[in-house]
Write an enzyme that holds these catalytic residues in place. Structure first.
Site, short mmCIF file in Angstrom:
data_model
loop_
_atom_site.label_atom_id
_atom_site.label_comp_id
_atom_site.label_asym_id
_atom_site.label_seq_id
_atom_site.Cartn_x
_atom_site.Cartn_y
_atom_site.Cartn_z
N LEU A 14 0.83 -1.21 0.00
CA LEU A 14 0.00 0.00 0.00
C LEU A 14 0.87 1.26 0.00
O LEU A 14 0.36 2.38 -0.13
CB LEU A 14 -0.90 0.02 1.24
CG LEU A 14 -1.83 -1.18 1.45
CD1 LEU A 14 -2.67 -0.97 2.72
CD2 LEU A 14 -2.75 -1.38 0.26
N LYS A 64 14.66 -6.23 6.66
CA LYS A 64 14.74 -5.20 7.71
C LYS A 64 15.95 -5.39 8.63
O LYS A 64 16.50 -4.42 9.14
CB LYS A 64 13.46 -5.18 8.55
CG LYS A 64 12.28 -4.51 7.87
CD LYS A 64 11.10 -4.44 8.85
CE LYS A 64 9.90 -3.77 8.25
NZ LYS A 64 8.80 -3.59 9.20
P1 NAP Z 1 6.92 -12.18 11.26
O1 NAP Z 1 8.31 -11.70 11.51
O2 NAP Z 1 6.66 -13.28 10.32
O3 NAP Z 1 6.33 -12.54 12.73
C1 NAP Z 1 5.04 -12.91 12.98
C2 NAP Z 1 5.03 -13.73 14.27
O4 NAP Z 1 3.72 -14.20 14.46
C3 NAP Z 1 5.91 -14.99 14.19
O5 NAP Z 1 7.20 -14.74 14.67
C4 NAP Z 1 5.15 -16.00 15.04
O6 NAP Z 1 5.56 -15.92 16.41
C5 NAP Z 1 3.72 -15.55 14.95
N1 NAP Z 1 2.98 -16.37 14.00
C6 NAP Z 1 3.26 -16.57 12.66
N2 NAP Z 1 2.35 -17.41 12.11
C7 NAP Z 1 1.50 -17.74 13.12
C8 NAP Z 1 0.36 -18.59 13.20
N3 NAP Z 1 -0.11 -19.26 12.14
N4 NAP Z 1 -0.27 -18.72 14.39
C9 NAP Z 1 0.17 -18.04 15.50
N5 NAP Z 1 1.26 -17.22 15.47
C10 NAP Z 1 1.90 -17.08 14.30
O7 NAP Z 1 6.03 -10.98 10.75
P2 NAP Z 1 6.11 -9.45 11.18
O8 NAP Z 1 6.96 -8.71 10.23
O9 NAP Z 1 6.43 -9.37 12.62
O10 NAP Z 1 4.61 -8.98 10.90
C11 NAP Z 1 3.56 -9.53 11.65
C12 NAP Z 1 2.22 -8.88 11.30
O11 NAP Z 1 2.27 -7.49 11.59
C13 NAP Z 1 1.80 -8.99 9.84
O12 NAP Z 1 0.41 -9.19 9.80
C14 NAP Z 1 2.17 -7.64 9.26
O13 NAP Z 1 1.36 -7.30 8.16
C15 NAP Z 1 1.88 -6.75 10.45
N6 NAP Z 1 2.65 -5.50 10.42
C16 NAP Z 1 1.94 -4.33 10.34
C17 NAP Z 1 2.62 -3.12 10.33
C18 NAP Z 1 1.82 -1.85 10.24
O14 NAP Z 1 2.38 -0.79 9.94
N7 NAP Z 1 0.53 -1.90 10.51
C19 NAP Z 1 4.01 -3.09 10.40
C20 NAP Z 1 4.70 -4.30 10.50
C21 NAP Z 1 4.00 -5.51 10.51
P3 NAP Z 1 5.71 -17.27 17.29
O15 NAP Z 1 6.48 -18.23 16.45
O16 NAP Z 1 6.47 -16.81 18.49
O17 NAP Z 1 4.34 -17.78 17.63
#
Ligand code: NAP
Length: 294
Positions: A14, A64
């Site tokens: 976006l 990142k």
């Molecule tokens: P990430 O590094 O992949 O981390 C997500 C974490 O969620 C994983 O480390 C895992 O932790 C947990 N997870 C993953 N799949 C899962 C599942 N099926 N069930 C339960 N837990 C699960 O991703 P990220 O970069 O942190 O981003 C995470 C989310 O935040 C995404 O939806 C992204 O779009 C959003 N986000 C939004 C913004 C914004 O500006 N609004 C900015 C950044 C990210 P565990 O292994 O410890 O369970």
């Protein structure tokens, strides 16, 4: 002026629309492009960015953390979080983390108080890192430093008796041990244990559970969130996640991640342009963006 987002898979981003609206509202001239790079292309792209006319770059998954090894100067937030999402190109590359400010702007706008005593963060990935760093920086210091509680809790004897009950970050993970290694200061819990520690002043979902297309899924049950004070779901597609719907049913105020996404973009523009825009411009970009999508 040239700007861009670098990452691996960017077709759903976006960011070009958010930055286009920023250019339109401020009257600044700029092009914001998407650059999908392989890991081999990453370093040469960064080192040549200034020569190619880039004034600013954003960074997303999976780079990142990786870009840090090419950065010459890191902001204090980027250093604490261990991740960079905004770069100022040049002979000396400067790296920042504006997700931190996206979280700050969102909680200041939508949460009655940005202080908290007991927080629950779901997930242990990159976004959790920014959230936990932010929460640690904004602990209930009045209670901590002076040994007294803030006004509305002053008469709450249970709170006073139990100082261990404040300034706690609980981190829910599918793998408690792995999460503890990543976040040694957090109290890591499994999802089954959450009920033992609830309710929370604030719950922040940083997992992708509930994100499009799995829109019916929720990382927590209604019972697990019952009694908590505020929910911040970082997901922005859909606008109302199942977890937010459950919060609505319980009367718990909540917000999705779109305002954070807009605020981190405006903060990046502040850094690139050396100007301050503040919340009014974040609001204006956010409202225009929502209007265009309606
Ligand atoms: P990430 O590094 O992949 O981390 C997500 C974490 O969620 C994983 O480390 C895992 O932790 C947990 N997870 C993953 N799949 C899962 C599942 N099926 N069930 C339960 N837990 C699960 O991703 P990220 O970069 O942190 O981003 C995470 C989310 O935040 C995404 O939806 C992204 O779009 C959003 N986000 C939004 C913004 C914004 O500006 N609004 C900015 C950044 C990210 P565990 O292994 O410890 O369970």
């Amino acid at each position: 002026m040239k700007y861009g987002l670098i990452g691996e898979k960017l077709s759903h981003s976006l960011s070009p629309d958010i930055h286009r609206i920023f250019f339109e509202l401020t009257g600044k001239k700029g092009d914001y492009g998407l650059f999908e790079l392989s890991i081999e292309e990453l370093q040469p792209f960064l080192l040549n960015a200034s020569d190619k006319g880039f004034k600013g770059l954003n960074v997303t998954i999976p780079y990142k953390k990786k870009v840090i090894s090419y950065i010459n100067e890191l902001s204090k937030e980027a250093m604490k979080i261990g991740a960079v999402n905004t770069i100022v190109p040049g002979n000396m590359l400067k790296g920042y983390n504006t997700d931190y400010y996206g979280i700050d702007y969102t909680l200041r706008k939508y949460h009655e108080s940005f202080y908290w005593d007991r927080a629950l963060v779901l997930g242990s990935g990159g976004a959790a890192n920014a959230v936990i760093t932010y929460l640690e920086d904004n602990k209930d210091n009045e209670f901590n430093e002076e040994g007294i509680d803030n006004a509305d809790k002053k008469d709450n004897i249970d709170y006073k008796k139990n100082k261990d009950n404040v300034n706690k970050i609980y981190l829910a993970s599918r793998d408690k041990i792995a999460a503890k290694n990543k976040f040694p200061h957090a109290n890591t819990v499994s999802y089954d244990e959450i009920a033992d520690y609830s309710p929370f002043d604030i719950i922040v979902n940083t997992t992708p559970v509930g994100m499009f297309p799995s829109v019916g899924a929720s990382p927590l049950t209604k019972e697990q969130i019952n009694g908590s004070g505020f929910l911040f779901d970082l997901i922005y597609n859909p606008a109302k996640t199942r977890l937010m719907e459950l919060s609505d049913e319980l009367g718990i105020p909540n917000v999705n991640g779109l305002y954070m996404l807009v605020a981190q973009a405006v903060k990046a523009q502040e850094i690139w342009n050396g100007e301050e825009y503040g919340q009014d411009l974040v609001d204006a970009v956010y409202l225009r963006f929502l209007g265009e999508r309606a």
